[in-house]
Design an enzyme around this catalytic site. Structure first.
Site, PDB file in Angstrom:
ATOM      1  N   GLY A  68       0.813  -1.212   0.000  1.00  0.00           N
ATOM      2  CA  GLY A  68       0.000   0.000   0.000  1.00  0.00           C
ATOM      3  C   GLY A  68       0.848   1.263   0.000  1.00  0.00           C
ATOM      4  N   THR A  69       1.926   1.225   0.743  1.00  0.00           N
ATOM      5  CA  THR A  69       2.784   2.411   0.824  1.00  0.00           C
ATOM      6  C   THR A  69       3.359   2.757  -0.544  1.00  0.00           C
ATOM      7  OG1 THR A  69       3.321   1.961   3.134  1.00  0.00           O
ATOM      8  CG2 THR A  69       4.883   3.335   1.902  1.00  0.00           C
ATOM      9  N   ASN A 155      -8.238   3.825   8.549  1.00  0.00           N
ATOM     10  CA  ASN A 155      -7.685   2.639   9.203  1.00  0.00           C
ATOM     11  C   ASN A 155      -7.894   2.637  10.715  1.00  0.00           C
ATOM     12  OD1 ASN A 155      -5.821   4.804   8.322  1.00  0.00           O
ATOM     13  ND2 ASN A 155      -4.387   3.861   9.733  1.00  0.00           N
ATOM     14  N   GLN A 183      -7.827  -0.021   3.387  1.00  0.00           N
ATOM     15  CA  GLN A 183      -8.664  -0.599   4.460  1.00  0.00           C
ATOM     16  C   GLN A 183     -10.059  -0.950   3.979  1.00  0.00           C
ATOM     17  OE1 GLN A 183      -7.818  -1.640   7.373  1.00  0.00           O
ATOM     18  NE2 GLN A 183      -5.783  -0.756   7.528  1.00  0.00           N
ATOM     19  N   HIS A 202      -2.121  -7.488   2.472  1.00  0.00           N
ATOM     20  CA  HIS A 202      -2.131  -8.063   3.830  1.00  0.00           C
ATOM     21  C   HIS A 202      -3.263  -7.548   4.704  1.00  0.00           C
ATOM     22  CE1 HIS A 202      -0.052  -4.843   6.368  1.00  0.00           C
ATOM     23  NE2 HIS A 202       0.214  -4.393   5.170  1.00  0.00           N
ATOM     24  N   THR A 238      11.411  -7.464 -11.262  1.00  0.00           N
ATOM     25  CA  THR A 238      10.798  -8.780 -11.418  1.00  0.00           C
ATOM     26  C   THR A 238       9.658  -8.917 -10.414  1.00  0.00           C
ATOM     27  OG1 THR A 238      12.854  -9.735 -12.202  1.00  0.00           O
ATOM     28  CG2 THR A 238      11.232 -11.280 -11.316  1.00  0.00           C
ATOM     29  N   CYS A 319       3.410   5.180  16.919  1.00  0.00           N
ATOM     30  CA  CYS A 319       4.693   5.199  17.609  1.00  0.00           C
ATOM     31  C   CYS A 319       5.761   5.620  16.617  1.00  0.00           C
ATOM     32  CB  CYS A 319       4.999   3.805  18.134  1.00  0.00           C
ATOM     33  SG  CYS A 319       6.449   3.755  19.147  1.00  0.00           S
TER      34      CYS A 319
HETATM   35  N1  PLP Z   1      -3.000   3.005   3.712  1.00  0.00           N
HETATM   36  C1  PLP Z   1      -3.730   2.651   4.767  1.00  0.00           C
HETATM   37  C2  PLP Z   1      -5.066   3.272   4.985  1.00  0.00           C
HETATM   38  C3  PLP Z   1      -3.238   1.709   5.677  1.00  0.00           C
HETATM   39  O1  PLP Z   1      -3.970   1.365   6.733  1.00  0.00           O
HETATM   40  C4  PLP Z   1      -1.966   1.129   5.435  1.00  0.00           C
HETATM   41  C5  PLP Z   1      -1.389   0.149   6.376  1.00  0.00           C
HETATM   42  O2  PLP Z   1      -1.436   0.315   7.571  1.00  0.00           O
HETATM   43  C6  PLP Z   1      -1.245   1.534   4.303  1.00  0.00           C
HETATM   44  C7  PLP Z   1      -1.798   2.463   3.462  1.00  0.00           C
HETATM   45  C8  PLP Z   1       0.119   0.967   3.992  1.00  0.00           C
HETATM   46  O3  PLP Z   1       0.023  -0.295   3.406  1.00  0.00           O
HETATM   47  P1  PLP Z   1       1.280  -1.301   3.442  1.00  0.00           P
HETATM   48  O4  PLP Z   1       1.381  -1.788   4.851  1.00  0.00           O
HETATM   49  O5  PLP Z   1       0.915  -2.384   2.486  1.00  0.00           O
HETATM   50  O6  PLP Z   1       2.465  -0.523   2.996  1.00  0.00           O
END
Ligand code: PLP
Length: 376
Positions: A68-69, A155, A183, A202, A238, A319
């Site tokens: 997600g990041t 989240n 989320q 995940h 890859t 944190c």
């Molecule tokens: N965006 C939201 C709303 C999230 O809750 C999270 C994870 O906590 C992320 C992005 C980041 O996803 P990832 O853990 O796959 O990098």
């Protein structure tokens, strides 16, 4: 053991584990033209269909990422750079106050490093919903193409954002909509409002370290990772074949949760601690999430005490560098710092059961009784 932290990471679904094991055993580089390569490619394309179906999107618009990041970073940097290259410069970034850190940090960096891009924060109301009136004012004031970042559901609180209304608001302006659906995916229907949509495996029972950005046809995007031209040149490297196969499998079996466990938990909590505060309770919320505070019980103490009792949940605080700071989400909702320091989150998922609610309530009862004894 009661695992009530699915919004942090949901345990791997067996279907995802099976798909991953098969992919790992089979091996093969999806860019190779021989049989092993073609089989790996087929796994990826099958997963692409599965992920697209979850998001109500076209398979060819799905770009697999490392999570997600990365998807959020690609959306922000890739949109701004891609739009500039297409002669459609984005000059305004409107970012909701409750976005995930990966959105906030990348949006801040884009505004800092890309000349001519200004960032504005879109506030939320006390119930945790993006303030549409403020967004309307931001859009109306000033000129230039905008990129609006509003997550589908938060989240921490689970509050679902009014994407259809936001999309309608944007109709009168030159603006792109970027939605972090990390989320929300699998928990509520995604209605196709977004130009850019991010996902993470995940959070829905797939593996960690894999996600996707879905980019609507015709919307600009410049690659930020260059190399071998994978993912149609939009994200080189890859592919994580096993991770992607697990993501696809999880996406295909995920089912929207009902609110039964969450509601039973909240009713039990309120019966036990009438002064407990449930954040976002008046807004539409994800059915699996409860963010609450019991005044007088510090979140850090509670997380550790409940963990000793086999109940795993998270604090509503983030944190960073060893210091616990109160949540920016609750701060944006005007929750006092004192109350925010008591914020806890339980989040249910595909393998949650009534017994988890019972365990959580029993552990909280034990903790509150202990604290009351100490105070007496
Ligand atoms: N965006 C939201 C709303 C999230 O809750 C999270 C994870 O906590 C992320 C992005 C980041 O996803 P990832 O853990 O796959 O990098």
């Amino acid at each position: 053991m009661a695992y009530l932290d699915h919004n942090a990471t949901s345990p791997l679904r067996p279907e995802a584990g099976d798909a991953m094991a098969h992919a790992l055993a089979a091996g093969g580089n999806p860019s190779s033209v021989h049989g092993a390569g073609r089989a790996a490619r087929a796994r990826i394309e099958h997963a692409r269909e599965q992920v697209a179906a979850l998001a109500g999107a076209r398979a060819q618009d799905v770009i697999f990422t490392s999570g997600g990041t990365e998807a959020n970073a690609l959306a922000l940097w890739g949109a701004v750079q891609g739009a500039a290259e297409a002669g459609k410069r984005i000059t305004r970034l409107f970012v909701s106050a409750i976005e995930h850190d990966s959105v906030l940090a990348n949006a801040a960096a884009v505004a800092e490093r890309v000349p001519g891009v200004r960032r504005e924060t879109v506030p939320v109301t006390a119930d945790g919903t993006v303030d549409l009136e403020s967004l309307r004012v931001l859009l109306r004031e000033g000129k230039g193409r905008a990129l609006v970042a509003v997550m589908a559901a938060n989240n921490e609180t689970g509050v679902v954002q009014p994407l259809a209304q936001i999309r309608a608001l944007l109709a009168g302006y030159e603006a792109y909509l970027f939605v972090d659906a990390v989320q929300a995916a699998g928990k509520i229907a995604l209605e196709g409002e977004a130009d850019y949509l991010s996902l993470s495996a995940h959070k829905l029972g797939g593996p960690q370290g894999v996600g996707a950005l879905i980019v609507r046809e015709g919307v600009p995007l410049a690659a930020t990772i260059l190399g071998g031209g994978q993912e149609r040149g939009q994200r080189a490297g890859t592919e994580n074949v096993a991770g992607i196969a697990g993501f696809g499998a999880a996406a295909s079996v995920t089912a929207a949760p009902d609110a039964a466990l969450r509601d039973r938990f909240e009713a039990g909590l309120k019966a036990m601690c009438p002064d407990a505060v449930i954040f976002g309770a008046d807004a539409p919320r994800l059915a699996n999430t409860s963010n609450f505070a019991v005044p007088g019980i510090a979140a850090e103490t509670a997380v550790m005490a409940l963990d000793l009792d086999g109940v795993m949940l998270s604090s509503g605080s983030a944190c960073s560098s060893g210091k616990v700071r109160p949540s920016h989400v609750l701060a944006a909702m005007n929750v006092s710092e004192t109350l925010a320091r008591s914020a806890l989150r339980v989040s249910f998922g595909w393998n949650s059961a009534d017994a988890d609610v019972d365990a959580a309530l029993a552990a909280i009862a034990k903790l509150t009784a202990r604290i009351a004894r100490k105070a007496a």
